[in-house]
Design a protein around this motif. Sequence first.
Motif, PDB file in Angstrom:
ATOM      1  N   SER A   1     -10.462  -1.869  -3.333  1.00  0.00           N
ATOM      2  CA  SER A   1     -11.573  -2.084  -2.413  1.00  0.00           C
ATOM      3  C   SER A   1     -11.087  -2.170  -0.980  1.00  0.00           C
ATOM      4  O   SER A   1     -10.139  -2.901  -0.677  1.00  0.00           O
ATOM      5  N   PHE A   2     -11.749  -1.454  -0.070  1.00  0.00           N
ATOM      6  CA  PHE A   2     -11.358  -1.542   1.343  1.00  0.00           C
ATOM      7  C   PHE A   2     -11.846  -2.824   2.002  1.00  0.00           C
ATOM      8  O   PHE A   2     -11.623  -3.035   3.191  1.00  0.00           O
ATOM      9  N   TYR A   3     -12.491  -3.691   1.249  1.00  0.00           N
ATOM     10  CA  TYR A   3     -12.820  -5.023   1.757  1.00  0.00           C
ATOM     11  C   TYR A   3     -11.655  -5.994   1.538  1.00  0.00           C
ATOM     12  O   TYR A   3     -11.731  -7.161   1.920  1.00  0.00           O
ATOM     13  N   ASP A   4     -10.578  -5.496   0.921  1.00  0.00           N
ATOM     14  CA  ASP A   4      -9.352  -6.267   0.734  1.00  0.00           C
ATOM     15  C   ASP A   4      -8.203  -5.537   1.437  1.00  0.00           C
ATOM     16  O   ASP A   4      -8.341  -4.400   1.881  1.00  0.00           O
ATOM     17  N   ARG A   5      -7.031  -6.193   1.523  1.00  0.00           N
ATOM     18  CA  ARG A   5      -5.835  -5.537   2.044  1.00  0.00           C
ATOM     19  C   ARG A   5      -5.439  -4.394   1.104  1.00  0.00           C
ATOM     20  O   ARG A   5      -5.469  -4.521  -0.120  1.00  0.00           O
ATOM     21  N   LEU A   6      -5.030  -3.278   1.707  1.00  0.00           N
ATOM     22  CA  LEU A   6      -4.620  -2.110   0.943  1.00  0.00           C
ATOM     23  C   LEU A   6      -3.222  -1.621   1.307  1.00  0.00           C
ATOM     24  O   LEU A   6      -2.542  -0.998   0.486  1.00  0.00           O
ATOM     25  N   PHE A   7      -2.778  -1.878   2.557  1.00  0.00           N
ATOM     26  CA  PHE A   7      -1.559  -1.285   3.081  1.00  0.00           C
ATOM     27  C   PHE A   7      -0.662  -2.357   3.695  1.00  0.00           C
ATOM     28  O   PHE A   7      -1.131  -3.444   4.052  1.00  0.00           O
ATOM     29  N   PRO A   8       0.622  -2.057   3.867  1.00  0.00           N
ATOM     30  CA  PRO A   8       1.539  -3.007   4.503  1.00  0.00           C
ATOM     31  C   PRO A   8       1.140  -3.300   5.953  1.00  0.00           C
ATOM     32  O   PRO A   8       0.425  -2.518   6.589  1.00  0.00           O
ATOM     33  N   THR A   9       1.621  -4.396   6.457  1.00  0.00           N
ATOM     34  CA  THR A   9       1.345  -4.801   7.840  1.00  0.00           C
ATOM     35  C   THR A   9       1.821  -3.738   8.837  1.00  0.00           C
ATOM     36  O   THR A   9       2.920  -3.190   8.695  1.00  0.00           O
ATOM     37  N   SER A  10       0.977  -3.446   9.807  1.00  0.00           N
ATOM     38  CA  SER A  10       1.302  -2.508  10.905  1.00  0.00           C
ATOM     39  C   SER A  10       1.843  -1.183  10.399  1.00  0.00           C
ATOM     40  O   SER A  10       2.877  -0.689  10.877  1.00  0.00           O
ATOM     41  N   SER A  11       1.136  -0.584   9.440  1.00  0.00           N
ATOM     42  CA  SER A  11       1.616   0.681   8.857  1.00  0.00           C
ATOM     43  C   SER A  11       0.661   1.848   9.065  1.00  0.00           C
ATOM     44  O   SER A  11       1.043   2.996   8.828  1.00  0.00           O
ATOM     45  N   ILE A  12      -0.574   1.588   9.519  1.00  0.00           N
ATOM     46  CA  ILE A  12      -1.578   2.639   9.636  1.00  0.00           C
ATOM     47  C   ILE A  12      -1.839   2.959  11.106  1.00  0.00           C
ATOM     48  O   ILE A  12      -2.103   2.066  11.913  1.00  0.00           O
ATOM     49  N   HIS A  13      -1.762   4.238  11.453  1.00  0.00           N
ATOM     50  CA  HIS A  13      -2.028   4.668  12.823  1.00  0.00           C
ATOM     51  C   HIS A  13      -3.499   5.021  13.033  1.00  0.00           C
ATOM     52  O   HIS A  13      -4.082   4.693  14.062  1.00  0.00           O
ATOM     53  N   ILE A  14      -4.074   5.697  12.065  1.00  0.00           N
ATOM     54  CA  ILE A  14      -5.488   6.085  12.144  1.00  0.00           C
ATOM     55  C   ILE A  14      -6.140   5.792  10.805  1.00  0.00           C
ATOM     56  O   ILE A  14      -5.685   6.264   9.754  1.00  0.00           O
ATOM     57  N   ALA A  15      -7.198   4.990  10.830  1.00  0.00           N
ATOM     58  CA  ALA A  15      -8.012   4.737   9.634  1.00  0.00           C
ATOM     59  C   ALA A  15      -9.351   5.439   9.822  1.00  0.00           C
ATOM     60  O   ALA A  15      -9.901   5.466  10.929  1.00  0.00           O
ATOM     61  N   TYR A  16      -9.846   6.001   8.753  1.00  0.00           N
ATOM     62  CA  TYR A  16     -11.074   6.791   8.811  1.00  0.00           C
ATOM     63  C   TYR A  16     -11.949   6.396   7.626  1.00  0.00           C
ATOM     64  O   TYR A  16     -11.453   6.211   6.509  1.00  0.00           O
ATOM     65  N   SER A  17     -13.252   6.260   7.873  1.00  0.00           N
ATOM     66  CA  SER A  17     -14.172   5.953   6.781  1.00  0.00           C
ATOM     67  C   SER A  17     -15.514   6.595   7.078  1.00  0.00           C
ATOM     68  O   SER A  17     -16.136   6.314   8.105  1.00  0.00           O
ATOM     69  N   ALA A  18     -15.955   7.490   6.199  1.00  0.00           N
ATOM     70  CA  ALA A  18     -17.225   8.192   6.395  1.00  0.00           C
ATOM     71  C   ALA A  18     -18.099   8.041   5.160  1.00  0.00           C
ATOM     72  O   ALA A  18     -17.633   8.202   4.026  1.00  0.00           O
TER      73      ALA A  18
END
Length: 357
Positions: A129-146
């Motif tokens: 669920s994207f309402y919870d943590r999914l990835f390591p700290t400071s690891s994503i540059h661009i998040a996208y949700s459509a």
Amino acid sequence: MAQSTAMVGGAGANSYANNSTAQRDAVTTAKEAMAEALIEVLDISAFLSNGSKNLVTIADLGCSVGPNTHIAMQTIIDIVTTKCHLQGIDPKTIEFQVLFNDQNTNDFNTLFASMSGDKNYFAAGVPGSFYDRLFPTSSIHIAYSASSLHWLSRVPEELEDENSPAWNKGRIHYTNAPEPVVKAYAKQYEKDIDAFLRARAKEMVPGGVIVMLMPGVCDGVLRHDIGVSIDFLGSILMDMVKEGMLKQHQVDSFNIPHVYPSMKQMKRFVENNGSFRIVKMELQNAWLNKEAPIDMVTAIMHLRAFTEMTIASHMGCEIIEPLFAKALQRKQKLSDMLYDAGHKIGLRYLFTILQRT
């Protein structure tokens, strides 16, 4: 109480892959504004100097099964490539990693089977669920949700209690529902968006951006095309109760966990979170041809693709075929509901870009 489920998988006639052109149109409509905003605010040099070792990581939150996610991810990579040229960076020195996220029950097999063999990025699936943590700290540059963030994490608790003022008897959504139902949905949505932003705040690199595209409404408005279509399904379910095909309680205890926010609401959520600045926020009409009439058969197929699994999980798979057979038979009723006194509501999408501060 039925909760949200993944979209219809596979590549069959009823699949989300073959019945999500409206969602694709929304992405196409936002493409130019997204490119303009991302080219303005992205700093690829800063990303690379922040320990990423020439790796740019993009996450699609609520990717479903394709092909829309593949189109969107390639669009973002093309935008980043353009920004590299503008900053004097050779894009050939950049490696791209795309993380495809959706619920555990998502059809990731179809998603990856539909992926191009000559893609210019590394790919991985991240269930959860994207309402919870999914990835390591400071690891994503661009998040996208459509076409994903209008789904609640759960049906509001108040709607599960028969003694609550928010017990939504005879309806399956908050459109045209009493005020306690509307408030229960709004309360759950605020809680969910706060959880989403708090999780992303930890996962995004400084200066990273979130692109969000979801059904939205004008300030002070509740009605949306999708909500009206869900009301249409609810009326058929109630007819099926009268015909003895369903129990009244099955409908009364069922609610589609959708909310369509306004810009005023979303601005408040972002400001309350405090970890992001708003780069761009606007309400767009996603119909590419605004003069063309709505094809009701196509609209009902789209409706089935994103509601079937949620309805089946609550009422049983055997109800799906008769429900949508009736929907097709009554497509003129849906047309009448969507054309309010001859005026089309318009498929509105809330387009938002946030930057991690």
